[in-house]
Structure formats: C-alpha cells, structure tokens
Design a protein around this motif. Structure first.
Motif, PDB file in Angstrom:
ATOM      1  N   LEU A 167      27.603  37.901  45.900  1.00 56.51           N
ATOM      2  CA  LEU A 167      27.965  37.078  44.747  1.00 56.51           C
ATOM      3  C   LEU A 167      28.903  35.965  45.151  1.00 56.51           C
ATOM      4  O   LEU A 167      29.824  36.177  45.930  1.00 56.51           O
ATOM      5  CB  LEU A 167      28.647  37.941  43.690  1.00 56.51           C
ATOM      6  CG  LEU A 167      27.783  38.980  43.015  1.00 56.51           C
ATOM      7  CD1 LEU A 167      28.663  39.876  42.165  1.00 56.51           C
ATOM      8  CD2 LEU A 167      26.737  38.318  42.160  1.00 56.51           C
ATOM      9  N   ILE A 223      32.043  33.440  44.535  1.00 52.89           N
ATOM     10  CA  ILE A 223      33.352  33.841  44.041  1.00 52.89           C
ATOM     11  C   ILE A 223      33.467  33.776  42.522  1.00 52.89           C
ATOM     12  O   ILE A 223      33.913  34.718  41.879  1.00 52.89           O
ATOM     13  CB  ILE A 223      34.429  32.949  44.684  1.00 52.89           C
ATOM     14  CG1 ILE A 223      34.465  33.225  46.182  1.00 52.89           C
ATOM     15  CG2 ILE A 223      35.789  33.225  44.091  1.00 52.89           C
ATOM     16  CD1 ILE A 223      35.078  32.163  46.994  1.00 52.89           C
ATOM     17  N   LEU A 278      31.566  36.479  40.732  1.00 54.91           N
ATOM     18  CA  LEU A 278      32.144  37.769  41.109  1.00 54.91           C
ATOM     19  C   LEU A 278      33.291  38.125  40.184  1.00 54.91           C
ATOM     20  O   LEU A 278      33.377  39.240  39.682  1.00 54.91           O
ATOM     21  CB  LEU A 278      32.629  37.685  42.550  1.00 54.91           C
ATOM     22  CG  LEU A 278      33.270  38.956  43.081  1.00 54.91           C
ATOM     23  CD1 LEU A 278      32.200  39.954  43.411  1.00 54.91           C
ATOM     24  CD2 LEU A 278      34.114  38.676  44.281  1.00 54.91           C
ATOM     25  N   TYR A 279      34.166  37.159  39.929  1.00 53.09           N
ATOM     26  CA  TYR A 279      35.330  37.431  39.076  1.00 53.09           C
ATOM     27  C   TYR A 279      34.892  37.838  37.688  1.00 53.09           C
ATOM     28  O   TYR A 279      35.350  38.837  37.159  1.00 53.09           O
ATOM     29  CB  TYR A 279      36.222  36.194  38.969  1.00 53.09           C
ATOM     30  CG  TYR A 279      37.013  35.908  40.203  1.00 53.09           C
ATOM     31  CD1 TYR A 279      36.939  36.746  41.299  1.00 53.09           C
ATOM     32  CD2 TYR A 279      37.846  34.806  40.287  1.00 53.09           C
ATOM     33  CE1 TYR A 279      37.651  36.494  42.446  1.00 53.09           C
ATOM     34  CE2 TYR A 279      38.578  34.543  41.422  1.00 53.09           C
ATOM     35  CZ  TYR A 279      38.475  35.384  42.503  1.00 53.09           C
ATOM     36  OH  TYR A 279      39.174  35.130  43.625  1.00 53.09           O
ATOM     37  N   SER A 280      33.975  37.049  37.100  1.00 51.67           N
ATOM     38  CA  SER A 280      33.645  37.367  35.708  1.00 51.67           C
ATOM     39  C   SER A 280      32.882  38.679  35.608  1.00 51.67           C
ATOM     40  O   SER A 280      33.058  39.426  34.656  1.00 51.67           O
ATOM     41  CB  SER A 280      32.879  36.218  35.062  1.00 51.67           C
ATOM     42  OG  SER A 280      31.741  35.952  35.795  1.00 51.67           O
ATOM     43  N   LEU A 294      31.293  47.974  42.246  1.00 51.15           N
ATOM     44  CA  LEU A 294      32.099  46.758  42.152  1.00 51.15           C
ATOM     45  C   LEU A 294      33.390  47.022  41.398  1.00 51.15           C
ATOM     46  O   LEU A 294      34.432  46.444  41.697  1.00 51.15           O
ATOM     47  CB  LEU A 294      31.271  45.677  41.433  1.00 51.15           C
ATOM     48  CG  LEU A 294      31.883  44.314  41.248  1.00 51.15           C
ATOM     49  CD1 LEU A 294      32.203  43.702  42.575  1.00 51.15           C
ATOM     50  CD2 LEU A 294      30.951  43.423  40.478  1.00 51.15           C
ATOM     51  N   PHE A 341      39.759  43.061  45.622  1.00 56.20           N
ATOM     52  CA  PHE A 341      39.376  41.965  46.508  1.00 56.20           C
ATOM     53  C   PHE A 341      40.565  41.422  47.257  1.00 56.20           C
ATOM     54  O   PHE A 341      41.631  41.213  46.691  1.00 56.20           O
ATOM     55  CB  PHE A 341      38.735  40.837  45.705  1.00 56.20           C
ATOM     56  CG  PHE A 341      37.495  41.264  45.056  1.00 56.20           C
ATOM     57  CD1 PHE A 341      36.398  41.587  45.823  1.00 56.20           C
ATOM     58  CD2 PHE A 341      37.427  41.374  43.691  1.00 56.20           C
ATOM     59  CE1 PHE A 341      35.243  42.016  45.230  1.00 56.20           C
ATOM     60  CE2 PHE A 341      36.271  41.801  43.092  1.00 56.20           C
ATOM     61  CZ  PHE A 341      35.175  42.122  43.854  1.00 56.20           C
ATOM     62  N   ILE A 378      42.563  41.065  38.968  1.00 57.18           N
ATOM     63  CA  ILE A 378      41.841  40.352  37.910  1.00 57.18           C
ATOM     64  C   ILE A 378      41.967  41.126  36.611  1.00 57.18           C
ATOM     65  O   ILE A 378      41.793  42.333  36.570  1.00 57.18           O
ATOM     66  CB  ILE A 378      40.353  40.217  38.259  1.00 57.18           C
ATOM     67  CG1 ILE A 378      40.206  39.748  39.699  1.00 57.18           C
ATOM     68  CG2 ILE A 378      39.682  39.249  37.328  1.00 57.18           C
ATOM     69  CD1 ILE A 378      38.793  39.765  40.170  1.00 57.18           C
ATOM     70  N   GLY A 387      35.908  36.173  27.308  1.00 57.37           N
ATOM     71  CA  GLY A 387      35.466  35.494  28.519  1.00 57.37           C
ATOM     72  C   GLY A 387      36.600  34.881  29.336  1.00 57.37           C
ATOM     73  O   GLY A 387      36.376  34.238  30.339  1.00 57.37           O
ATOM     74  N   ILE A 402      39.670  34.964  31.857  1.00 54.57           N
ATOM     75  CA  ILE A 402      40.057  35.816  32.973  1.00 54.57           C
ATOM     76  C   ILE A 402      41.462  35.434  33.404  1.00 54.57           C
ATOM     77  O   ILE A 402      41.797  34.246  33.477  1.00 54.57           O
ATOM     78  CB  ILE A 402      39.117  35.625  34.177  1.00 54.57           C
ATOM     79  CG1 ILE A 402      37.669  35.786  33.744  1.00 54.57           C
ATOM     80  CG2 ILE A 402      39.433  36.616  35.258  1.00 54.57           C
ATOM     81  CD1 ILE A 402      36.704  35.377  34.818  1.00 54.57           C
ATOM     82  N   ILE A 421      43.903  35.850  36.544  1.00 53.17           N
ATOM     83  CA  ILE A 421      43.931  36.324  37.928  1.00 53.17           C
ATOM     84  C   ILE A 421      45.345  36.197  38.458  1.00 53.17           C
ATOM     85  O   ILE A 421      45.965  35.137  38.380  1.00 53.17           O
ATOM     86  CB  ILE A 421      42.970  35.501  38.805  1.00 53.17           C
ATOM     87  CG1 ILE A 421      41.573  35.549  38.211  1.00 53.17           C
ATOM     88  CG2 ILE A 421      42.953  36.046  40.199  1.00 53.17           C
ATOM     89  CD1 ILE A 421      40.634  34.582  38.851  1.00 53.17           C
ATOM     90  N   GLN A 440      35.372  39.039  50.518  1.00 59.44           N
ATOM     91  CA  GLN A 440      35.783  37.757  49.950  1.00 59.44           C
ATOM     92  C   GLN A 440      37.025  37.212  50.630  1.00 59.44           C
ATOM     93  O   GLN A 440      37.575  36.221  50.187  1.00 59.44           O
ATOM     94  CB  GLN A 440      36.025  37.911  48.448  1.00 59.44           C
ATOM     95  CG  GLN A 440      34.827  38.422  47.682  1.00 59.44           C
ATOM     96  CD  GLN A 440      33.656  37.473  47.750  1.00 59.44           C
ATOM     97  OE1 GLN A 440      33.826  36.287  48.031  1.00 59.44           O
ATOM     98  NE2 GLN A 440      32.461  37.968  47.522  1.00 59.44           N
ATOM     99  N   HIS A 458      38.238  35.069  52.855  1.00 58.96           N
ATOM    100  CA  HIS A 458      37.584  34.004  53.595  1.00 58.96           C
ATOM    101  C   HIS A 458      38.457  33.418  54.677  1.00 58.96           C
ATOM    102  O   HIS A 458      38.034  32.539  55.383  1.00 58.96           O
ATOM    103  CB  HIS A 458      37.154  32.900  52.635  1.00 58.96           C
ATOM    104  CG  HIS A 458      35.977  33.288  51.829  1.00 58.96           C
ATOM    105  ND1 HIS A 458      34.729  33.412  52.375  1.00 58.96           N
ATOM    106  CD2 HIS A 458      35.857  33.640  50.545  1.00 58.96           C
ATOM    107  CE1 HIS A 458      33.892  33.796  51.450  1.00 58.96           C
ATOM    108  NE2 HIS A 458      34.545  33.944  50.320  1.00 58.96           N
ATOM    109  N   PHE A 468      41.524  30.432  48.660  1.00 65.83           N
ATOM    110  CA  PHE A 468      40.354  29.575  48.482  1.00 65.83           C
ATOM    111  C   PHE A 468      40.721  28.118  48.570  1.00 65.83           C
ATOM    112  O   PHE A 468      39.931  27.288  48.982  1.00 65.83           O
ATOM    113  CB  PHE A 468      39.666  29.881  47.149  1.00 65.83           C
ATOM    114  CG  PHE A 468      39.237  31.300  47.068  1.00 65.83           C
ATOM    115  CD1 PHE A 468      38.614  31.905  48.145  1.00 65.83           C
ATOM    116  CD2 PHE A 468      39.486  32.047  45.945  1.00 65.83           C
ATOM    117  CE1 PHE A 468      38.233  33.228  48.084  1.00 65.83           C
ATOM    118  CE2 PHE A 468      39.107  33.367  45.888  1.00 65.83           C
ATOM    119  CZ  PHE A 468      38.483  33.959  46.957  1.00 65.83           C
TER     120      PHE A 468
END
Lengths: 527, 368
Positions: free
Chosen positions: A346, A348, A351-353, B25, B30, B53, B59, B61, B63, B94, B96, B150
């Motif tokens: 996925l 990024i 993936l979070y949602s 998951l 992460f 998270i 909807g 989020i 973080i 993830q 990176h 990121f």
C-alpha cells in the motif's frame, strides 16, 4: 456399504420379478413408471367403436369424468353427432362461429368441409382424442363412425410483447419473448425469414406434456450437434417440466459447475444473432426465456447494444465488462490479502486511512467481508420480490442506515464497505444476470484462500477457476473458446467487437457448416 | 477409509500452513524512520520514529509520532529491544529512511545495514543518508509534525532527480560496498536551525567507512555528471569571473556523454582521463541586453570554469581516498597482474585523474 447391499437386493428382486412376469427388467421399470402417471382406466391403444354411446363413455372416463368436459349433441345428416370440448381450453366465440354455427345451419354434407377452423384432424384412438381435447380442440363424434374429427378452437390468452425487465437495452430493439411458444417462434421467424429455419417440437413431462421446441437453421447448424440435442431432450422422462430451468439441469454437461452453460435470454435480437451463428435455440412453452446451446463464456458478457454502437465504444464496454468479472471475483480477496499479509504494497496515504478505519474493528477481515457480502445478498434478495415502493425503502435502509451505522458502530471498516460496494456493482455489470451472480459466488472461495495464503492463495484459486473454465465443454464445444483453444479469428467478435465489415467469418465454436458469412460489405469503395 | 482420513489431514495442514504468515494490518506499528548514533560511551543508540495513528471520526486522521530509543554495545539485538517497546508488531516496510550519525559512520556502516539487507520484512529500497552531527537530532525534528521521515525522503528523492544526490538505496549500497575497487558517495544531511532539514551535499565513503570529507551540493552535482549519473536533469548556477566583471549564469544539463579512459604508463603510473560533453540549456543570464548572446564565448568560459571546479572535486576525492569512479575495478579487469601487486588503499592517492568538461549550449530558451 449399505447402498451396495441395497443395490444387490434390488437387482435380485428385479431378476425374480422379471422371471415371473417374463419381462426384461429394464422394460419392467419403464412400464411401471408410465403406469404410475396415466392412471386412467382406458388402455392407451384403445380405439373408438361404432357405438357412439360407448365412445362418449370412454372419452369421459379417459378424462376421469372431469366436470369441465362439455358435451353438446347436434343433429347432422339426420344423425346424432356429439361435440366434446374442454370448457377452459377453447375459445367459445370461435367454437360458436366456426363449428356449431355452420353445422346447425347447413345440416347436411361433410363436416370437414363446412367447419371454418384452421385445423381439421381425424383420429381413431381414444388417447389421441383425449390429448387433442387438452390442446384446445373440440371433438366431434358421429353415429356409426369409429373416427372422431378434431377441430382446433384453441383459446389463446397471452400477454403482449414487452421489453424484458432484466435485459433492458438503450439502443437495441425493445421487444421480448413471452410465455407463449407460438409468439416466440413468430418473433424469431420475423427476424430470420428463411425456409431453412426449422422448428422441431418435443413433448416433455408425462403429467404436464410441456411443449419444447428446438429452433435452428437446417443447413448451417452442425448435424452432430442437432442429433446430440435431440438425443438429450428425448432422453428426459419426467412427470413435470415446468420451466426452462428444469430442462437446463437435465441436459447440460456439467451440472455441478458454477458457470451457466446455456445462455438464457428474453431478447429476440440476441437469440437470432446466435441462431445465425449455427447455434440451437430451445423454447419451453410457458417460459419467456429461451435457451441457446452451445454457448461460450464470452457470450455472457456481450450485449446487443455493442453491435449498435460504434465499434470502438462497443469494444470498450466489452473490455470493461471483462474487467468487471475479474473485479467481482477478486476485489474483496485482494483487500483481505493486503490487510492480513501484504500491507507493504500500500502507498503511504492509503495505508494510513485503512489502518485507521480498521482500528476498532473486532473481526478478522475475512469475517468482515463475509458479513458484508451476505448482507448485500440479503438486501438484494429482499428488494427483488418486494413491490417497488417498499423496495425503495429497503434500498434506503440497506444502503444508508446499515451502510453508515455499521461503520460508525465499527463492526466493519469503511474501506470494506467501499470494497463490497464496488464488487457488487462490478457483478451487476454482466449483461446476463446469472453470470454476475456466479462471479459473486466465486468470490467466496477466493476470499477464503486470500485469508489463508494471501496473494498466493488468490493465484491458486484463480488458477483452479481458469483450469475449470478451459476444461468445461458444452455439447462437445469448448466453453472458453476462443481463448482456449485459442483462435485468433474468433477474438474479433468475442473479446472485442470489430467493425461489421471485418467479421467475414462466423465464430467457429459451435462448428457451423458454412464459415463465411459475408461477401461484399464495403464494396462501394472499390468502384 | 484410512486414505480418506490421510487426505483430509493433508488438506487441513495446507489450510493451517498459511495462517502462520498472517500479519494483520491492525496489529502493526509503523516505523517511518530509523537513526543510528554512537554514544559517548561508545555504544550504539538506535532511534526509531514510530507512527501513532488515531482516527478522529469522519475520515479525519490524527498522526502523532513517537520516538523510541534503544542502546546496545553492538547493533545486534537492537531490533528486539525496539520490538519490545512498541505495541504490536513493528513494521519496517514503511521505514523509508535510515540515518547514520557521522561519528558512527566513520566506524563502518555494514553492520548497521545488514539486518535491513537480509531481513525479509524490510524495505530494501530504503534510502540511506549520513547526518552532520547526531542523526537523532534530525529524526527527532518537529515531533508533532508527522511524518518527518517522509519529508526527508521527499527531499532526498527530489535532489536525486535534480542530480544533486546519487540514486542509491540499501540494496545498491550494500552491493557496491562489497565490490572491491569501487567506493560510494552517500547523501549528507544537516539540520538547519530551528526546524528545517537540508541537504548539505554528499559524504565520501571509503569502503564501508565515512572518510570525513564531504562535497557541497554544487560540487556533488558536478561530480555526479563526471560519474555519468545524470538523472532527469541537472541544474547549476555558476559565477563567471572574468576581468573583475561578475556575471552569473544558471543552466540545465539536458544530455551528456562521458568518455573515461584509464592508462598505465611504463613507470606504473595510473592516469585516468574523464571527458564529459554536456549539452545545456541556458536558463538565466543577466547581461547587457543590448548585445547579442555570444554563445561560443559563454561555452568556452563555462567549460573552463567547470574544468577548474572538477579539478577541485577530484583533489577532495583523492584526499578522502574515495574511489567513486571505480578506477580500481577497471584496473582489476583490464590489468589484473598490476592489480594483484597493488595495495589499492595506498596507491589510489597517486592516481592522476584528469577531468575535462566540454559545454555546448543547445538551447537558450527564454534567454535570447
């Protein structure tokens, strides 16, 4: 073990009985089964006699003294003649105007010359008389005459020709088959005006005597195929044949396969297009859907609209439909595989949602998917049979209330709702409903495999499905043609839809006798 | 009967086998960045920035990042410590970016990369960078602003496209380090106060060790051209210094061609000549607008200036003992007898590298 014992016992018993009665044991069973249905006191082969009263009794007995069997006595040629008819089966107006009226007025002569019916038959067997009565004939018995005259005064009530609800089209013709077999053949003949169009009737079902007709083009359809279909229909020995579904189950090659092996349609244009490919149509009296054999997988994803729009658009929609098949089978499975095995694929953002939406869901993804898929089937099943205003309520309750509330109560993640919704829509895309449902059902094993082995499991099950597809045969022709066996020239009108002037040869999956189907298409360009 | 039971057992086993690898998951935490540092006691400190998270409904989020520290005398076992400190399974896919402090990098980076290279659960295309000062200071920047890793990743990727940084990841770094006769250059990051992270240039490696020498961003760009590693484009701005009058020019390199030739003369001296022909597009050139552009002259000036800079870069490379050109590898294939006799670590400093830059303007675009 038990079964074997029973079988042995039965065999011994049969041998014993056949020795005693002098019957071959096979014919013994046949005889017995026939006897069990037509339990009338009259022997099948009993003939009419010269005694009119005896004949009247015999016919009444043959029909078990049913009370809608009407008898009317008239004097003709100074003799008594009796008219029988089944009250419910005849059209009274035509009985009056074309049978009783002329007889009463003329008084002398030959009956077959004065009546005005379309069909006149002479019968001398009581069983024939009986079945004619059932077909809407009236029977005239004469004094001192051992032959009866059957005159057709059939009552024909059928609904008018309408566009079928389940196979609507936007730009193609808007007529559809109905329950009456005659009208259906009329619709076909209207489209294919050739003396080569041949209709063969079968009567199946010892109780129902359902008329089944087989329509094909004589000089085009493979002779072996015709023989095979005839053989299979002829071998059916049942009491009742109520609808097309029965006959489908009786004659298809792989009754345990999930894929429909006969295309059933209510659209005359679709039926004719297969007729001219050298396929056979089967029409069952009383069902508006007619069956097309043999058929390939790809036919289920074709729509008459493809041919009436530009070829690029037609091709595009065909490809979209194949995509929908794959989506309907694999999409929930891919989701399950990703969230339980391969979350690294996925990006990024998503993936979070997904992670957040899964946060409070107490069930493993497989249970989640099953629950939603089943909920969807429930909603669909509930709204099909309800009258339209209530069905709308089901839609609202199902879609809005359950959809949002289930997520807010965190029984199911909202990504799962999206996935299931998309899957459902993808499965409804199939122009023939059966295939869409099959695809949705096939999703379940793929989901299970995905929850056990991830992508690997999906690949395994898909391999299984495609192996099955490649192996499947209907009436001796490959089901997955033209992909397996691969035929380049047939692709142009199965997976894609090229311009008509490129379709010079017929699809060869049903082995038509003549392959070429057009000679000059855009000939004006050369002049 | 027995056969049937056996078959059922086999099928059941098959079904059970899959669940072993299931990693839901929901249970994953992460990690989005990892840094390694050398503490004052000589231990290795790993800092992991993990994501926390939370769904806020509708909807939305939220973080938040968390920092987790672990310390051990050697990198082995650090991951166990971190796993124990995090709720659920640690997901390194993830993550990176791996940052390594310069002090630690001087001791060697192989042992740090090994678990990422070998572990099946890690992302092998992670970026790796060396930080100026402690790597922890970079990875802990702006803890509430997520995800900083990121941001760093994007910075590095952007710089790679603009040919400021070499296009390397753990996989390529690992294989190049293990190849004798070739050294790598790695991104070099620094923290710019108060809360920014910038690219300081490239760090020159000698084998698995950081040499301590670095190149600036402009220099690294030219070095990458000399190494024939032009990515999408390369942007440069130069000051042309000619007879006191200062003029600057900015240009894109669109295409280039490199010729590298290694010769060994009779005395055993190794001479490496690197010729590059660049095709550039002039982007900005503030000049006397009344005059026409003298393309020939600018080309000549640019070529001279860039050759001069290239010479400086090569001096630094030789000082750092960083064989970025892979001269050693070429010698080992072309002159294997000589290679066997050489102690390349010592000999590399004596290699004579002669760069030559040839610039050709193919477009002047909006500068006319």
């Amino acid at each position: 073990m038990l079964l074997n014992k029973e079988g042995k016992l039965r065999k011994e018993l049969i041998q014993l009985v056949s020795q005693v009665e002098g019957y071959n044991h096979m014919s013994f069973f046949k005889k017995k089964s026939i006897r069990s249905i037509s339990n009338s006191p009259i022997n099948e082969s009993q003939l009419l006699t010269n005694d009119i009263n005896k004949n009247i009794h015999s016919i009444r007995d043959y029909h078990c003294r049913t009370e809608d069997l009407m008898v009317r006595e008239l004097i003709f040629n100074k003799n008594i003649c009796t008219i029988f008819y089944l009250d419910s089966m005849v059209n009274k107006d035509s009985l009056h105007s074309s049978v009783i009226g002329p007889i009463v007025e003329t008084k002398y002569g030959e009956i077959q010359h004065i009546v005005k019916t379309t069909q006149v038959k002479f019968t001398s067997r009581i069983s024939d008389v009986g079945s004619d009565l059932l077909d809407g004939f009236c029977i005239i018995l004469r004094e001192n005459n051992a032959t009866a005259i059957s005159l057709s005064v059939v009552e024909n009530t059928s609904r008018s020709i309408e566009e079928p609800d389940n196979e609507r089209s936007i730009i193609s013709s808007h007529d559809g088959f109905i329950e009456d077999i005659g009208t259906n053949i009329f619709l076909l003949r209207k489209r294919v005006k050739t003396p080569q169009l041949k209709v063969k009737y079968f009567s199946v079902g010892k109780l129902t005597n359902t008329k089944v007709s087989m329509v094909f083009i004589e000089n085009l359809t493979d002779k072996k195929l015709i023989k095979e279909v005839e053989r299979r229909i002829g071998s059916i020995e049942v009491d009742q044949l109520l609808s097309f579904g029965d006959i489908e189950d009786y004659i298809e090659d792989n009754p345990n396969s999930i894929f429909p092996q006969m295309l059933t349609t209510e659209r005359p244009d679709r039926a004719t297009s297969y007729l001219t490919e050298g396929k056979i149509l089967l029409i069952v009296d009383g069902s508006p859907r007619i069956m097309i054999v043999p058929i390939t997988f790809f036919a289920f994803y074709q729509s008459p609209d493809d041919y009436n729009s530009r070829w690029i658009i037609g091709t595009f929609f065909r490809l979209i439909r194949f995509l929908s098949f794959i989506v309907a089978i694999t999409f929930p499975a891919i989701y399950i595989a990703v969230v339980s095995y391969h979350s690294e694929v996925l990006p990024i953002g998503i993936l979070y949602s997904i992670r957040v939406s899964l946060e409070n869901v107490p069930f493993p993804p497989l249970i989640e998917a099953f629950a939603m898929q089943i909920t969807l089937e429930l909603l669909k099943e509930a709204s099909i049979r309800l009258p339209t205003p209530i069905a709308q309520t089901t839609g609202i309750v199902g879609g809005l209330v359950i959809g949002t509330a289930v997520v807010e109560a965190s029984f199911v993640s909202n990504i799962m709702i999206v996935v299931i919704g998309l899957t459902a829509i993808a499965s409804f895309v199939a122009p023939v409903n059966e295939m869409g449902t099959s695809a949705r059902l096939l999703g379940f094993p793929v989901m299970i495999a995905a929850s056990l082995f991830g992508f690997f499991g999906i690949v395994l099950v898909l391999m299984g499905i495609f192996m099955h597809l490649c192996k499947l045969q209907t009436f001796g022709t490959p089901y997955f043609a033209p992909l397996a066996p691969f035929k380049m020239e047939d692709i142009k009108d199965s997976i894609v839809r090229l311009s008509f002037w490129k379709l010079n040869s017929r699809p060869t999956d049903s082995k038509p006798i003549y392959k070429k189907q057009q000679w000059r298409t855009r000939g004006w360009k050369n002049n | 009967m027995k056969k049937k039971q056996l078959l059922i057992l086999i099928i059941l086993n098959l079904f059970l086998a899959g669940c072993w690898d299931q990693h839901l998951l929901v249970n994953k935490t992460f990690v989005n960045g990892i840094s390694f540092d050398l503490t004052e006691e000589g231990k290795i400190q790993a800092t992991v920035r993990s994501l926390n998270i939370k769904g806020k409904g509708g909807g939305q989020i939220e973080i938040e990042d968390e920092l987790i520290y672990a310390e051990r005398p050697s990198p082995v076992g650090l991951s166990i410590d971190i796993d124990n400190m995090v709720a659920g399974e640690v997901d390194l896919h993830q993550a990176h970016i791996v940052l390594i402090g310069d002090e630690l990098a001087k001791k060697g980076i192989n042992q740090l990369l090994e678990p990422f290279y070998r572990g099946k659960e890690s992302n092998i295309t992670k970026k790796i960078a060396i930080s100026k000062g402690k790597a922890e200071t970079i990875i802990s920047t702006e803890i509430e602003k997520s995800p900083i890793a990121f941001f760093i990743l994007q910075t590095i990727e952007g710089a790679e496209k603009a040919t400021y940084l070499p296009d390397e990841n753990i996989l390529t770094v690992w294989t190049k380090i293990l190849t004798p006769g070739k050294d790598i250059i790695l991104p070099y990051l620094e923290k710019i106060e108060p809360d920014r992270i910038g690219i300081a240039g490239v760090a020159l490696m000698h084998g698995e060790k950081f040499s301590g020498e670095t190149l600036s961003k402009e220099q690294s760009s030219l070095l990458l051209l000399l190494l024939d590693q032009l990515n999408v484009t390369s942007r440069m701005a130069l000051v042309l210094d000619q007879e006191q009058e200062e003029r600057s020019i900015a240009f894109f390199t669109r295409k280039m061609k490199r010729d590298m030739e290694i010769t060994v003369d009779k005395s055993g001296k190794i001479i490496c000549s690197v010729d590059i022909k660049m095709q550039i597009e002039v982007n900005s050139y503030p000049q006397d607008f009344k005059e026409d552009l003298n393309i020939k002259e600018i080309e000549k000036e640019l070529s001279e200036e860039l050759t001069k800079q290239a010479n400086e870069i090569i001096t630094t490379l030789l000082q750092a003992n960083c064989d970025a050109f892979g001269i050693g590898m070429k010698i080992s294939t072309k002159h294997p007898d000589l290679w066997k006799k050489l102690n390349w670590d010592e000999e590399y400093k004596n290699v004579q590298i002669e760069p030559k830059v040839n610039v050709k303007i193919i477009k002047t675009g909006n500068v006319y």
